[in-house]
Enzyme design. Structure first.
Site, PDB file in Angstrom:
ATOM      1  N   LYS A   1       0.557  -0.753   0.465  1.00  0.00           N
ATOM      2  CA  LYS A   1      -0.231  -0.112   0.143  1.00  0.00           C
ATOM      3  C   LYS A   1       0.710   1.448  -0.163  1.00  0.00           C
ATOM      4  O   LYS A   1       0.195   2.151  -0.212  1.00  0.00           O
ATOM      5  CB  LYS A   1      -0.452   0.044   0.912  1.00  0.00           C
ATOM      6  CG  LYS A   1      -1.805  -0.887   1.140  1.00  0.00           C
ATOM      7  CD  LYS A   1      -2.765  -0.848   2.307  1.00  0.00           C
ATOM      8  CE  LYS A   1      -3.992  -2.037   1.501  1.00  0.00           C
ATOM      9  NZ  LYS A   1      -4.977  -1.158   3.274  1.00  0.00           N
TER      10      LYS A   1
ATOM     11  N   ASN B   1      -4.779   1.749  -1.461  1.00  0.00           N
ATOM     12  CA  ASN B   1      -5.284   0.940  -1.504  1.00  0.00           C
ATOM     13  C   ASN B   1      -6.361   0.735  -3.093  1.00  0.00           C
ATOM     14  O   ASN B   1      -6.196  -0.608  -3.412  1.00  0.00           O
ATOM     15  CB  ASN B   1      -6.771   0.434  -0.600  1.00  0.00           C
ATOM     16  CG  ASN B   1      -7.755   1.058  -0.329  1.00  0.00           C
ATOM     17  OD1 ASN B   1      -8.462   1.986  -1.435  1.00  0.00           O
ATOM     18  ND2 ASN B   1      -8.498   0.062   0.034  1.00  0.00           N
TER      19      ASN B   1
ATOM     20  N   ASP C   1     -10.485   2.270   2.658  1.00  0.00           N
ATOM     21  CA  ASP C   1     -10.444   2.318   3.363  1.00  0.00           C
ATOM     22  C   ASP C   1     -10.740   3.198   4.965  1.00  0.00           C
ATOM     23  O   ASP C   1     -11.826   2.063   5.145  1.00  0.00           O
ATOM     24  CB  ASP C   1      -8.959   1.842   4.727  1.00  0.00           C
ATOM     25  CG  ASP C   1      -8.341   0.365   4.141  1.00  0.00           C
ATOM     26  OD1 ASP C   1      -8.844  -0.595   3.770  1.00  0.00           O
ATOM     27  OD2 ASP C   1      -7.320   0.409   4.225  1.00  0.00           O
TER      28      ASP C   1
ATOM     29  N   ALA D   1      -2.176   1.298  16.928  1.00  0.00           N
ATOM     30  CA  ALA D   1      -2.049   1.855  16.148  1.00  0.00           C
ATOM     31  C   ALA D   1      -0.789   1.863  14.966  1.00  0.00           C
ATOM     32  O   ALA D   1      -0.016   2.693  14.565  1.00  0.00           O
ATOM     33  CB  ALA D   1      -0.903   3.230  17.189  1.00  0.00           C
ATOM     34  N   GLY D   2      -1.662   0.413  14.454  1.00  0.00           N
ATOM     35  CA  GLY D   2      -0.714   0.006  13.207  1.00  0.00           C
ATOM     36  C   GLY D   2      -1.182   1.027  11.500  1.00  0.00           C
ATOM     37  O   GLY D   2      -1.665   1.617  12.205  1.00  0.00           O
TER      38      GLY D   2
ATOM     39  N   ALA E   1      -3.872  -0.312  10.230  1.00  0.00           N
ATOM     40  CA  ALA E   1      -5.012  -0.378   9.783  1.00  0.00           C
ATOM     41  C   ALA E   1      -5.255   1.605  11.039  1.00  0.00           C
ATOM     42  O   ALA E   1      -6.980   1.026  10.525  1.00  0.00           O
ATOM     43  CB  ALA E   1      -5.338  -2.345  10.986  1.00  0.00           C
TER      44      ALA E   1
ATOM     45  N   ARG F   1       4.081   4.843  18.849  1.00  0.00           N
ATOM     46  CA  ARG F   1       3.313   4.759  18.004  1.00  0.00           C
ATOM     47  C   ARG F   1       2.447   5.819  17.606  1.00  0.00           C
ATOM     48  O   ARG F   1       1.511   5.860  17.018  1.00  0.00           O
ATOM     49  CB  ARG F   1       2.938   3.336  17.796  1.00  0.00           C
ATOM     50  CG  ARG F   1       4.141   2.683  16.999  1.00  0.00           C
ATOM     51  CD  ARG F   1       3.610   0.725  16.433  1.00  0.00           C
ATOM     52  NE  ARG F   1       3.559   1.300  14.923  1.00  0.00           N
ATOM     53  CZ  ARG F   1       3.303   0.358  14.604  1.00  0.00           C
ATOM     54  NH1 ARG F   1       2.601  -1.130  15.322  1.00  0.00           N
ATOM     55  NH2 ARG F   1       2.660   0.244  13.417  1.00  0.00           N
TER      56      ARG F   1
ATOM     57  N   ILE G   1     -12.620  -4.008  13.556  1.00  0.00           N
ATOM     58  CA  ILE G   1     -11.864  -3.822  11.601  1.00  0.00           C
ATOM     59  C   ILE G   1     -12.032  -5.395  11.798  1.00  0.00           C
ATOM     60  O   ILE G   1     -11.631  -6.454  10.620  1.00  0.00           O
ATOM     61  CB  ILE G   1     -10.891  -3.452  11.537  1.00  0.00           C
ATOM     62  CG1 ILE G   1      -9.336  -3.514  12.181  1.00  0.00           C
ATOM     63  CG2 ILE G   1     -11.811  -1.775  12.025  1.00  0.00           C
ATOM     64  CD1 ILE G   1      -8.397  -2.668  11.349  1.00  0.00           C
TER      65      ILE G   1
ATOM     66  N   TYR H   1     -12.579  -9.253  11.104  1.00  0.00           N
ATOM     67  CA  TYR H   1     -13.953 -10.424  11.105  1.00  0.00           C
ATOM     68  C   TYR H   1     -13.506 -11.853  10.617  1.00  0.00           C
ATOM     69  O   TYR H   1     -14.537 -13.072  10.444  1.00  0.00           O
ATOM     70  CB  TYR H   1     -14.654  -9.392   9.724  1.00  0.00           C
ATOM     71  CG  TYR H   1     -14.171  -9.811   8.342  1.00  0.00           C
ATOM     72  CD1 TYR H   1     -12.556  -9.024   7.947  1.00  0.00           C
ATOM     73  CD2 TYR H   1     -13.349 -10.835   7.316  1.00  0.00           C
ATOM     74  CE1 TYR H   1     -11.817  -9.127   6.425  1.00  0.00           C
ATOM     75  CE2 TYR H   1     -12.818 -11.280   6.732  1.00  0.00           C
ATOM     76  CZ  TYR H   1     -11.819  -9.954   6.516  1.00  0.00           C
ATOM     77  OH  TYR H   1     -11.048 -10.050   5.350  1.00  0.00           O
TER      78      TYR H   1
ATOM     79  N   GLY I   1     -16.520  -5.986  12.154  1.00  0.00           N
ATOM     80  CA  GLY I   1     -15.670  -5.659  10.464  1.00  0.00           C
ATOM     81  C   GLY I   1     -15.770  -6.207   9.193  1.00  0.00           C
ATOM     82  O   GLY I   1     -15.549  -5.661   8.986  1.00  0.00           O
TER      83      GLY I   1
HETATM   84  P1  ATR Z   1      -2.278  -3.552  10.889  1.00  0.00           P
HETATM   85  O1  ATR Z   1      -1.235  -3.055   9.757  1.00  0.00           O
HETATM   86  O2  ATR Z   1      -3.203  -4.666  10.538  1.00  0.00           O
HETATM   87  O3  ATR Z   1      -2.730  -2.489  11.621  1.00  0.00           O
HETATM   88  P2  ATR Z   1      -0.008  -3.434  12.530  1.00  0.00           P
HETATM   89  O4  ATR Z   1       0.919  -2.417  11.855  1.00  0.00           O
HETATM   90  O5  ATR Z   1       1.817  -4.195  12.520  1.00  0.00           O
HETATM   91  O6  ATR Z   1      -0.546  -3.917  12.004  1.00  0.00           O
HETATM   92  O7  ATR Z   1      -0.087  -3.145  14.260  1.00  0.00           O
HETATM   93  C1  ATR Z   1      -1.199  -3.979  15.127  1.00  0.00           C
HETATM   94  C2  ATR Z   1      -1.338  -3.324  16.055  1.00  0.00           C
HETATM   95  O8  ATR Z   1      -1.638  -3.891  16.784  1.00  0.00           O
HETATM   96  C3  ATR Z   1      -0.055  -2.756  16.391  1.00  0.00           C
HETATM   97  O9  ATR Z   1      -1.171  -1.445  17.633  1.00  0.00           O
HETATM   98  C4  ATR Z   1       0.359  -2.740  17.617  1.00  0.00           C
HETATM   99  O10 ATR Z   1       0.704  -2.401  18.471  1.00  0.00           O
HETATM  100  P3  ATR Z   1       2.189  -2.152  18.603  1.00  0.00           P
HETATM  101  O11 ATR Z   1       2.325  -1.449  18.478  1.00  0.00           O
HETATM  102  O12 ATR Z   1       2.403  -2.219  20.259  1.00  0.00           O
HETATM  103  O13 ATR Z   1       2.538  -3.346  18.612  1.00  0.00           O
HETATM  104  C5  ATR Z   1      -1.142  -3.981  17.973  1.00  0.00           C
HETATM  105  N1  ATR Z   1      -1.136  -4.779  18.468  1.00  0.00           N
HETATM  106  C6  ATR Z   1      -0.744  -6.333  18.412  1.00  0.00           C
HETATM  107  N2  ATR Z   1      -0.567  -7.158  19.038  1.00  0.00           N
HETATM  108  C7  ATR Z   1      -1.154  -7.316  20.238  1.00  0.00           C
HETATM  109  C8  ATR Z   1      -1.200  -7.795  21.373  1.00  0.00           C
HETATM  110  N3  ATR Z   1      -0.723  -8.135  21.699  1.00  0.00           N
HETATM  111  N4  ATR Z   1      -1.191  -6.822  22.722  1.00  0.00           N
HETATM  112  C9  ATR Z   1      -1.322  -4.774  22.589  1.00  0.00           C
HETATM  113  N5  ATR Z   1      -1.495  -4.829  20.864  1.00  0.00           N
HETATM  114  C10 ATR Z   1      -1.164  -5.180  20.141  1.00  0.00           C
END
Ligand code: ATR
Length: 282
Positions: free
Chosen positions: A75, A96, A111, A137-138, A140, A165, A225, A227, A248
């Protein structure tokens, strides 16, 4: 015009790496059939190494595509390689949905539209709240933050395991957005009217989670989000605690609408038949 092969029906793609789990072909082929439109929609696996060459082939018309969807991990590169990204894509730094127009590759990100349209359909008025909490905060999360902000919700709180993040995202989307670490979750949930999970917590096989939603406003809505499964542990707990929930799946279906309209010339409707089709595939 070199945009696509003369007189051939529009052809669209979805590309990612891997791509075989994408449900986009089911969605777009369903609509093509439903509306009796000529055209095709195919999944094309393209690795990161080959992505720039693929986009070049789309741009010069040699691949015969009118446009397509882009998913993980392309993306950001799709945004960087599009000639005319719109404002939504620019702010997210990710596209996207791509389409050729007058020899130029346009890009947007649908999205956030998908997120908002799903809630509009299932829970009208979801955006008439003062405070929203977004967990995660990833990648998505970005589009969700953008959509919630663009609906004018006054106070938006991003809560994330990694505080830096959350802060980065909040700074990117403006002054109404606040960043917190996980320990602040209960505190910021107090009085919120909308809670969105954008993390993988509760996805198939992911570790179990326990949430107390009692601080939310009465009638506050909880959505995810994710599903798969359709009712995530977060949604189940919210429902058991008496809060309305929205799953989602509709976000996935609605994000496909603007692209289909661009490539095939008709705005499709997300209906229960399409939803059932995807549920059968989950
Ligand atoms: P995506 O693009 O799907 O959002 P990502 O960029 O890897 O994927 O982001 C995953 C999100 O889930 C992040 O906010 C992550 O928190 P961190 O920034 O601290 O990594 C969160 N996440 C994943 N597993 C987690 C867990 N076990 N507990 C809390 N937050 C989690």
């Amino acid at each position: 015009m070199a945009d696509r092969r003369e007189n051939s029906p529009p052809a669209a793609f979805v590309t990612g790496w891997p791509i075989k789990h994408s449900r986009s072909p089911i969605i777009h082929r369903h609509w093509l059939k439903q509306y009796g439109l000529p055209g095709s929609y195919d999944a094309v696996a393209v690795s990161e190494k080959d992505f720039a060459a693929f986009i070049e082939g789309v741009k010069n018309g040699s691949l015969g595509f009118s446009g397509g969807n882009v998913t993980i991990p392309h993306k950001e590169t799709a945004f960087a390689l599009s000639d005319r990204p719109d404002e939504l894509a620019k702010e997210l730094g990710a596209a996207n949905t791509l389409w050729l127009q007058d020899g130029q590759l346009h890009g947007t990100n649908t999205d956030g539209y998908g997120f908002a349209a799903n809630l509009d359909g299932h829970h009208p008025g979801w955006d008439k709240v003062d405070r929203a909490v977004i967990l995660g905060a990833g990648g998505a999360s970005r589009a969700v933050v953008q959509a919630v902000r663009d609906r004018g919700i006054n106070e938006i709180h991003i809560v994330n395991r990694t505080m830096s993040r959350a802060k980065e995202l909040a700074d990117r989307f403006g002054p109404k957005i606040h960043a917190h670490g996980l320990p602040a979750l209960e505190e910021v949930m107090a009085g919120a009217g909308l809670f969105v999970n954008t993390t993988s917590l509760g996805m198939d096989g992911a570790e179990s989670v326990s949430f107390d939603f009692s601080g939310l406003k009465s009638g506050g809505m909880v959505t995810d989000i994710v599903y798969v499964p359709l009712e995530t542990p977060i949604l189940r707990q919210a429902r058991e605690q008496g809060y309305p929930t929205t799953d989602g799946l509709g976000m996935l279906l609605h994000q496909a609408v603007p692209g289909f309209e661009r490539w095939f010339g008709r705005r499709p409707v997300v209906d229960s038949a399409l939803r059932q089709l995807i549920i059968q595939d989950i």
